[in-house]
Structure formats: structure tokens, C-alpha cells
Scaffold this active site. Sequence first.
Site, short mmCIF file in Angstrom:
data_model
loop_
_atom_site.label_atom_id
_atom_site.label_comp_id
_atom_site.label_asym_id
_atom_site.label_seq_id
_atom_site.Cartn_x
_atom_site.Cartn_y
_atom_site.Cartn_z
N GLU A 14 40.37 45.36 51.43
CA GLU A 14 40.77 46.95 51.06
C GLU A 14 39.28 47.70 50.62
OE1 GLU A 14 44.12 47.54 48.66
OE2 GLU A 14 44.12 49.68 49.23
N ARG A 27 42.39 31.97 43.06
CA ARG A 27 41.52 32.86 42.88
C ARG A 27 40.29 32.49 42.02
NH1 ARG A 27 43.45 37.88 43.20
NH2 ARG A 27 41.72 38.91 42.27
N LYS A 50 38.82 45.04 40.15
CA LYS A 50 38.17 46.11 40.83
C LYS A 50 38.50 47.46 39.56
CE LYS A 50 38.59 45.51 45.62
NZ LYS A 50 39.59 45.86 46.64
#
Length: 608
Positions: free
Chosen positions: A71, A306, A316
Site C-alpha cells: 500500500e 511476518r 509503519k
Amino acid sequence: MSSKPHAVASAPTSPEKETVKASHFLRQIIEKDLAEGTYASRRWAGSPGDAAHHQAAPLDSARVRLRFPPEPNGYLHVGHAKSICLNFGLARDYGGVCHLRFDDTNPEKEDQEYVRSIIDAVKWLGFSWEAGGSAHLYQASDYFGFMYRAAEYLIEAGLAYVDEQTPEQMRANRGDFGKPGVDSPFRSRSPAENLARFRQMRGGELADGAAVLRAKIDMASPNINLRDPAIYRIRRATHHHTGDQWCIYPMYTFAHPIEDALEQITHSICTLEFEDQRPFYDWLLDHLVTGGLIPAPHPRQYEFARLNLTYVLTSKRKLAQLVSEGKVSGWDDPRMPTIVGLRRRGYTPEALQLFAERIGVTKSDSWIDYSTLEGCLRETLDTSAARAMAVLDPVKLVLSNWDELMGAGHLEDCAAPVHPHAPERGTRRFRMGREVWIERSDYEDTPPKGFFRLFPGNKVRLKYGYVIECTGALRDAQGQLTEVQARLIPDTKSGTPGADSVKVKGVITWVGVSDGLPAEVRLYDRLFAVPQPGAGEKDFLDELNPASMQVRQAYVEPSLGAQGVIAAQADDKFQFERHGYFVADRVDHRSDHLVFNLAVGLKDSWAK
Ligand code: ATP
Ligand code: MG
């Protein structure tokens, strides 16, 4: 460090370089699909599209299609690097293609600046989305038209409805793990009613948040994601690509499977938190196949753990906070785990690829120790980085008998290889004279146990130069060391016959006062002082390492200067002998203002 992270997986290390790629469950899935021809009938029309688009096209020459779907709402970090290496790496290894897809379906947080930085990061890591003469660089917002059509199809098939409960009612009626949900009063609307209402949503006749389109699945499902998930919402926001064309936007869970399907992805790899979404992924794509909107077989989703890296944040939002609160100099601060930060710190694509390979791919969450990442950098730089001498905390060493033995003002040529195992890379040249710079910490008035460097009466070798004997030192009124004094021992120059006749226990690095170049050296360390910043009740901002950056006015040997054999250019990496690996700063380094960043020490200084 006192606190030990729990469950730190020690990544397997092998003495030989990992030439044979370790197998893992995703490789096994792909190999099985290839052996069974699961996707052998797949066609590819040269660009993404629906069933009709691909139907008449030739068979897809790519044996598998994967994608990396960021994204564009921030800079990529080391966790993304793992995902990039995994997806692009699998495509490369199995004769496939990997698409770079901007998942830009959320109009609010996205920006062109991030799009550019992501493109740079993937290229820099060494991967390409070009294959078969076309660039597989896509943006999900190009699929808004199809997504809308898919939504209308679901409505007409009785599989979706417009819900006009308030968000609070919707939340309450969803139930929870122990409690089944309650049907919305709008759930029994007819397809015709829903279609009309949905078109009003699209036409801007309803206010933001006044209604959502929901898939009609099962309000009692034990998987809460199947309790009629919202698939479209109203949001008047200008999208960075489609502008004001839409006032309704698809939800991520609806958009993502469709993006995969239009791009004819075979294996859609995501992180574990999406495991509960997989049933919806299949529900949606199965229905779109039935409706003839997308071709069969549709893509399948697979989840992997992850990357969690000790001493590093991969959120983020938290990284953005470090930047906005000025805790670091920007997204590319060399202490940041962003790809731009790692790059400025001296990380190379080879080091990050090796890291991704070495940590492997698993299905359960674990922590990787930060030293594993550093080890990969050290290992890859060892063979490539030019060697040089640098004095990071300089104090002058004066050789009292130099003029007498060598002649006043004499400068003695010294030489060293650019790389000890690559003679073809040439020879560094520098000069020794009456005065040289040495490390302040290389002198002690009274030596602690095991200290073999300079103290009165002790002999050491100046690396690539002569053996000297320390005679004393000068200090200022505050007791600060201002000068170290020594005598030259004749006939001991490195590389000359009989040079070893005087035995020494210590060898120290140095830079000539006559030809040393001033340099700014930035000594970086881990940004956080604890392995899991922000764990428990702690605020991660309170856990910053106060010594994560120290700036030194250093001297380096002349071979790094513009006229030297190494001639340091921005982004070049070096090993400063005894100190570690350094990189010429990409932003601030100039030939008349040398700036070096510590990339990684020669040894793990945090090892217990
Ligand atoms: P956001 O919170 O904004 O969703 P994100 O880290 O999930 O952040 P995306 O841009 O959605 O960011 O991620 C792109 C891809 O990178 C996804 O496929 C995701 O699975 C993968 N990815 C993100 N973080 C990690 C990580 N720590 N380890 C491995 N893969 C990751
Ligand atoms: Mg995400």
C-alpha cells in the site's frame, strides 16, 4: 544487555554460502502445483482483466504468477524486503513472473512520493517486474470498475446487501467469539432494492458512512470475518490516481482477492494475520468464477510468518512517529529499518537477499535476532569492501628520534593492499613521519591486565610501518591526553628483511599527520536499547538507545581521497581496519568533505 528477548530463533548458519536454496512449505506448494499442472490451463492476455479478456488469449508462458502488493502509504522496511525477496525470488526460481502492484484502494493515506520510493526500493533490491517484453507494474485503483461490477453481480445473485444500520448497531450485532451475530433488519432486502440503493451510494446520494455494502454469508459463523463482512463504503475523498471519480471505495478484503484474480496470480502470499480472511477470499472468488466474471482456477492465498526483528520496529505508524517527532533525521536516517535507511547505513542488496534466504519462511511467529542481519552484512562486505586505516578518536603520537634516524622532515612511504585477498585491486600508499595520529584509547599510563598497546616502556608495531617504543605522554591541566611520545626502532619496517626481529604483542592502526585526511565519521548503533521496543506497557519512545549516534572528527588515510587508489565515492563501502565496515554517506559525502557511516562492527559488540 540484561534483558533477553524471548523466543529468539537462531537462524541456521552454514559455513558454505547458501548456494542450494533451503526448501520451505511455499516451495513445496508451488512444486506440487507445477507437478500436478494445477494452473497449466491458465491463459494470459498480456494485461490484467476479467474472464472474457483472458479467455481467447494464449496459455500463460509464466509458470507461476506472484505479486508484491504494497500500500503506498509509507516507506518500505526490512519486513517488506523479506516479502519482496520471497515473492520475486520464487517467481524467478520457478520460471514465473512477479507483479509489483500498488494496493491503492484506500484514498486517504496514499501518496505519489511513496509510489516512487517503493519502485526505487524494489529495483535497488535487485528485482524486476519486467518480463516477456512487458512491465508488470499495476495499480489496484485501475480495477475499481471491475470491482464495482463484481459488487453488482453479488447483489443480483442475492449475495450482497446494502446495510444502513449505524456503525454502532453493526458492531453490536456482529456478536463476538462466544456469541453469534444478529441479522441486520436490512438483510432481507430484495436484490432489486439493493441494486437501486447501491447505485444511489455510487451516485453520491447518501452521506459518508450512511450505508455499506455487505456480503451476505453467515451471521452465526464461528469465523467473524464471514459474518457478512463490509465490502464497499462511502467515502468522499480525492484519490491520488482516480481523483473524484468515485465516492465509494472497496474494502481491502474485497479488493485484494479481485486484484489477484484479474492479474491471474497463482500463489498469493501474505502474512499470518490474514489467515482468517482466507475463507472469504475463496468465498468471493468461487462466486465470481461461478458468475463467469473471472476464469478458473482462481488464485489461492497462503500465509507465512511476518518478520519480527529484535531492536527494530516494523510498524509503519511507529516509524512515522520517529520521523515526525524528530527522533531520527528522516525516513532515510541510517538507524531506520526502512530500505532507504538500511541503504544509507551501508546495507547492500546482497546482504538483504542473504538475510531473507537465511531466516527462511515459516508458518509460526518468532523473533529473529538483529545480529543475524548484521552478520549477513559483515559476511557480504568482507569479500568486497576495500580496506583502509582511520583514526576515529585521534591523538598525536610523536616519534622523538625520527629526525635523528630518518632525517629531518623525512616521510617514509608505506604500502598496504586495497584488499588482502585481491592483489589485483592495487596498493594503498601513505606516509609515516615524525608525527602520526593514533587512537586515544591505544594509550594507558598504567596498562590494565591484557593491554598490549601503548604504555611507557612497551613496544608495538604501527601497522604497515615500524615498531616503536612508548616513552610517555603529555596531558593538559584537565588531565586530557594531548600527546603520546615514543621512539622509532630502526630496521623494523613491515615487509623489509629482519622486520620481525623485534617481537611485539600489539599492532595499532594510525594515519600520518602529513597526509591524513580529515573526515566526519558517524558511529551508529542500534536505535533501541531493548530487544522488543514498546513491549508490554512500555512506550517505545522511552526505549531509544541514547548512544545510537556519535559523530567523530576523524582522520583517514589518503587513499580514500579523490587522488587516492580507493577514491571514496558516496555509497562505497570500506573496512576501516580494526573498526568495522563503513559507507561513504549517500547524502553528505563529498570529495572535499568526507563523511563515513558505521555500517557494522567487525564483531557483534552486543553479544553476551
Ligand atoms: P500496513 O500496516 O500499512 O498495512 P504493512 O506492513 O502490512 O502495513 P503493506 O504495504 O500492506 O504494509 O505490505 C506489503 C506487503 O509486505 C504485504 O504483502 C505484507 O504481507 C508484507 N509485509 C509487511 N510487513 C512485513 C513483515 N514484517 N514481514 C514480512 N512481510 C511483511
Ligand atoms: Mg498491509
